[in-house]
Write a protein that holds these residues in place. Structure first.
Motif, mmCIF file in Angstrom:
data_model
loop_
_atom_site.group_PDB
_atom_site.id
_atom_site.type_symbol
_atom_site.label_atom_id
_atom_site.label_comp_id
_atom_site.label_asym_id
_atom_site.label_seq_id
_atom_site.Cartn_x
_atom_site.Cartn_y
_atom_site.Cartn_z
ATOM 1 N N LEU A 275 -1.991 0.952 5.629
ATOM 2 C CA LEU A 275 -3.019 0.470 6.555
ATOM 3 C C LEU A 275 -2.848 1.084 7.941
ATOM 4 O O LEU A 275 -3.842 1.307 8.647
ATOM 5 N N TRP A 276 -1.637 1.361 8.336
ATOM 6 C CA TRP A 276 -1.427 2.030 9.625
ATOM 7 C C TRP A 276 -1.987 3.454 9.592
ATOM 8 O O TRP A 276 -2.502 3.944 10.592
ATOM 9 N N ARG A 277 -1.883 4.120 8.447
ATOM 10 C CA ARG A 277 -2.496 5.452 8.342
ATOM 11 C C ARG A 277 -4.017 5.342 8.454
ATOM 12 O O ARG A 277 -4.658 6.185 9.104
ATOM 13 N N ARG A 278 -4.567 4.329 7.839
ATOM 14 C CA ARG A 278 -6.016 4.109 7.964
ATOM 15 C C ARG A 278 -6.373 3.807 9.416
ATOM 16 O O ARG A 278 -7.399 4.273 9.923
ATOM 17 N N SER A 279 -5.531 3.035 10.082
ATOM 18 C CA SER A 279 -5.740 2.720 11.494
ATOM 19 C C SER A 279 -5.763 3.987 12.338
ATOM 20 O O SER A 279 -6.637 4.167 13.191
ATOM 21 N N ALA A 280 -4.816 4.880 12.088
ATOM 22 C CA ALA A 280 -4.750 6.128 12.859
ATOM 23 C C ALA A 280 -6.003 6.968 12.648
ATOM 24 O O ALA A 280 -6.525 7.578 13.588
ATOM 25 N N ALA B 271 -12.688 3.074 17.070
ATOM 26 C CA ALA B 271 -11.331 3.100 17.625
ATOM 27 C C ALA B 271 -10.813 1.683 17.858
ATOM 28 O O ALA B 271 -9.635 1.397 17.616
ATOM 29 N N ALA B 272 -11.701 0.799 18.322
ATOM 30 C CA ALA B 272 -11.298 -0.603 18.525
ATOM 31 C C ALA B 272 -10.892 -1.245 17.208
ATOM 32 O O ALA B 272 -9.914 -2.008 17.143
ATOM 33 N N VAL C 287 -7.434 -0.012 16.285
ATOM 34 C CA VAL C 287 -6.393 -0.771 16.991
ATOM 35 C C VAL C 287 -6.264 -2.166 16.391
ATOM 36 O O VAL C 287 -5.152 -2.690 16.220
ATOM 37 N N LEU C 288 -7.405 -2.782 16.061
ATOM 38 C CA LEU C 288 -7.383 -4.102 15.432
ATOM 39 C C LEU C 288 -6.608 -4.064 14.129
ATOM 40 O O LEU C 288 -5.800 -4.964 13.839
ATOM 41 N N LEU C 289 -6.820 -3.023 13.332
ATOM 42 C CA LEU C 289 -6.096 -2.916 12.067
ATOM 43 C C LEU C 289 -4.610 -2.690 12.300
ATOM 44 O O LEU C 289 -3.772 -3.252 11.583
ATOM 45 N N PHE C 290 -4.265 -1.878 13.300
ATOM 46 C CA PHE C 290 -2.853 -1.619 13.597
ATOM 47 C C PHE C 290 -2.121 -2.931 13.890
ATOM 48 O O PHE C 290 -0.987 -3.139 13.446
ATOM 49 N N LEU C 291 -2.783 -3.830 14.631
ATOM 50 C CA LEU C 291 -2.187 -5.128 14.949
ATOM 51 C C LEU C 291 -2.382 -6.129 13.815
ATOM 52 O O LEU C 291 -1.517 -6.968 13.554
ATOM 53 N N ARG D 227 -10.177 8.235 3.529
ATOM 54 C CA ARG D 227 -9.455 7.902 2.305
ATOM 55 C C ARG D 227 -8.319 8.892 2.049
ATOM 56 O O ARG D 227 -7.246 8.516 1.583
ATOM 57 N N ARG D 228 -8.571 10.149 2.374
ATOM 58 C CA ARG D 228 -7.525 11.146 2.180
ATOM 59 C C ARG D 228 -6.337 10.874 3.098
ATOM 60 O O ARG D 228 -5.174 10.975 2.680
ATOM 61 N N VAL D 229 -6.613 10.532 4.358
ATOM 62 C CA VAL D 229 -5.532 10.211 5.288
ATOM 63 C C VAL D 229 -4.788 8.964 4.825
ATOM 64 O O VAL D 229 -3.560 8.876 4.921
ATOM 65 N N THR D 230 -5.541 7.986 4.305
ATOM 66 C CA THR D 230 -4.937 6.713 3.916
ATOM 67 C C THR D 230 -4.109 6.824 2.648
ATOM 68 O O THR D 230 -2.962 6.364 2.591
ATOM 69 N N TYR D 231 -4.678 7.455 1.613
ATOM 70 C CA TYR D 231 -4.048 7.442 0.297
ATOM 71 C C TYR D 231 -3.436 8.774 -0.110
ATOM 72 O O TYR D 231 -2.587 8.817 -1.013
ATOM 73 N N GLY D 232 -3.902 9.871 0.467
ATOM 74 C CA GLY D 232 -3.414 11.172 0.053
ATOM 75 C C GLY D 232 -4.416 11.893 -0.828
ATOM 76 O O GLY D 232 -5.349 11.307 -1.371
ATOM 77 N N ARG D 233 -4.229 13.164 -0.994
ATOM 78 C CA ARG D 233 -5.182 14.023 -1.714
ATOM 79 C C ARG D 233 -5.344 13.608 -3.166
ATOM 80 O O ARG D 233 -6.452 13.569 -3.704
ATOM 81 N N ARG D 234 -4.283 13.258 -3.863
ATOM 82 C CA ARG D 234 -4.386 12.943 -5.285
ATOM 83 C C ARG D 234 -5.256 11.730 -5.523
ATOM 84 O O ARG D 234 -6.053 11.676 -6.463
ATOM 85 N N GLU D 235 -5.111 10.718 -4.676
ATOM 86 C CA GLU D 235 -5.891 9.499 -4.836
ATOM 87 C C GLU D 235 -7.362 9.784 -4.665
ATOM 88 O O GLU D 235 -8.212 9.277 -5.397
#
Length: 361
Positions: A77-82, A102-103, A106-110, A349-357
């Motif tokens: 989830l932090w990767r999704r946040s970024a 962006a807000a 940040v909400l997801l990061f917290l 989705r690629r940032v969150t899960y990776g290329r294979r997913e």
């Protein structure tokens, strides 16, 4: 949701000799009627619905990862946040400074710290933040007399970057405060799959729809009538309380809208139609078409492009918002038929899960 967000954003670009809450005064009777409709049913009501759905989606992600036996949900989830913060700040700097992605990043990061909380504490947390937001704060988005500033309508590229950087960072940092309550409710509802299984929760959804939307409509009237020019402006302290009432009941309205749409899904089950499929396709590509809206506003309103902020009226911007949304629905449906996913959905989705997913799904 995307239609309401478009309607909520466009009037803030307008210029005029007298502006209150983003609405120029001295317009036609039709403009006044549109202002009343937007202030009653859209302003401050769309974004809480977005917050609820965002929290609901986070609960879905966490559940799927647990069902797979996967670990590291928080890091995922932090990767999704970024990704959200990066895309959102880029949008804010280049196209629409009022971007909220962006807000939400940040909400997801917290907010990842909330996914392990018990249901009772999620609801207590939501009520506490709703009460906190109910305190009068002089909500500038509702009662400001300032017209669109250089961060919204930059005269040139240099001014655009200079003015937008601090505004974009401010929105990203403080925006999550207003969305924490619906986000927590979304987490709670997502655990119970309430929106996915509306037939099992029909009574609760009916109560939420009636109570939430009823409170939103009634609570909006003082500000809606003021912005429409029907009643006189009260003193500053009273105005601050009325703005707070508008915002707080708007949060309830966002929850009510989500409940109403879920109940509508029960009616539509088993008899899908082209319009429903097209709107669903838009929702599946919501980030892509949200960003398409930002690009449209940039082209139409930026002073060194089409510069229509002094030409369009409240009615004109509402029609522009509806037309932009409708165009997105048509494009999304064609993408669905062609088997194309939204490019920004693929990116996140690629940032969150990776290329294979991404390739597997």
């Amino acid at each position: 949701m995307l239609l309401f967000i478009a309607l909520a954003n466009t009037h803030y670009f307008l210029r005029g000799p007298s502006v209150l809450g983003g609405y120029p005064h001295a317009g036609s009777a039709v403009d006044a009627a549109v202002t009343w409709l937007l202030a009653t049913f859209v302003d401050g009501r769309a974004f809480p619905m977005f917050g609820l759905l965002f929290g609901y989606g986070v609960a879905q992600i966490a559940r799927r990862q647990r069902e797979r036996g996967a670990r590291g949900v928080r890091r995922l989830l932090w990767r999704r946040s970024a990704a959200l913060v990066t895309v959102g700040l880029t949008d804010a700097l280049l196209f629409f400074v009022g971007d909220i992605l962006a807000a939400y990043g940040v909400l997801l990061f917290l907010g990842v710290w909330l996914i392990r909380w018990k249901d009772r504490w999620l609801l207590v947390f939501a009520v506490a933040f709703l009460a906190l937001n109910a305190l009068p704060s002089g909500d500038a988005s509702t009662i400001s007399r300032e017209p669109a500033d250089p961060s919204m309508l930059p005269p040139d590229l240099s001014a655009m970057l200079t003015h937008r950087v601090p505004v974009a960072l401010f929105i990203a940092a403080l925006g999550p405060i207003g969305f924490l309550a619906p986000f927590a409710v979304g987490l709670w509802a997502g655990r119970r799959r309430i929106l996915e299984q509306p037939e099992r929760h029909r009574r609760a959804l009916t109560v939420a729809a009636v109570a939430g939307l009823g409170a939103a409509v009634l609570g909006a009237q003082p500000i809606a009538l003021l912005l429409a020019g029907i009643i006189e402006e009260p003193g500053q302290q009273t105005l601050a309380w009325l703005a707070s009432l508008h915002g707080t009941t708007g949060t309830l309205g966002g929850l009510g809208y989500a409940a109403l749409i879920s109940l509508l899904a029960v009616r539509l089950a088993g008899r899908r139609r082209p319009i429903v499929d097209a709107i669903a396709a838009t929702g599946q590509r919501s980030m892509t078409f949200y960003l398409m809206q930002s690009m449209t506003w940039a082209v139409v309103f930026t002073p060194f492009l089409l510069d229509l902020s002094g030409t369009l009226t409240v009615l004109g911007t509402a029609l522009l918002a509806a037309a932009t949304w409708a165009a997105g629905v048509v494009i999304a449906d064609r993408m669905r038929r062609a088997g194309w996913r939204g490019p920004f959905e693929v990116l996140v989705r690629r940032v969150t899960y990776g290329r294979r997913e991404v390739q597997a799904t």
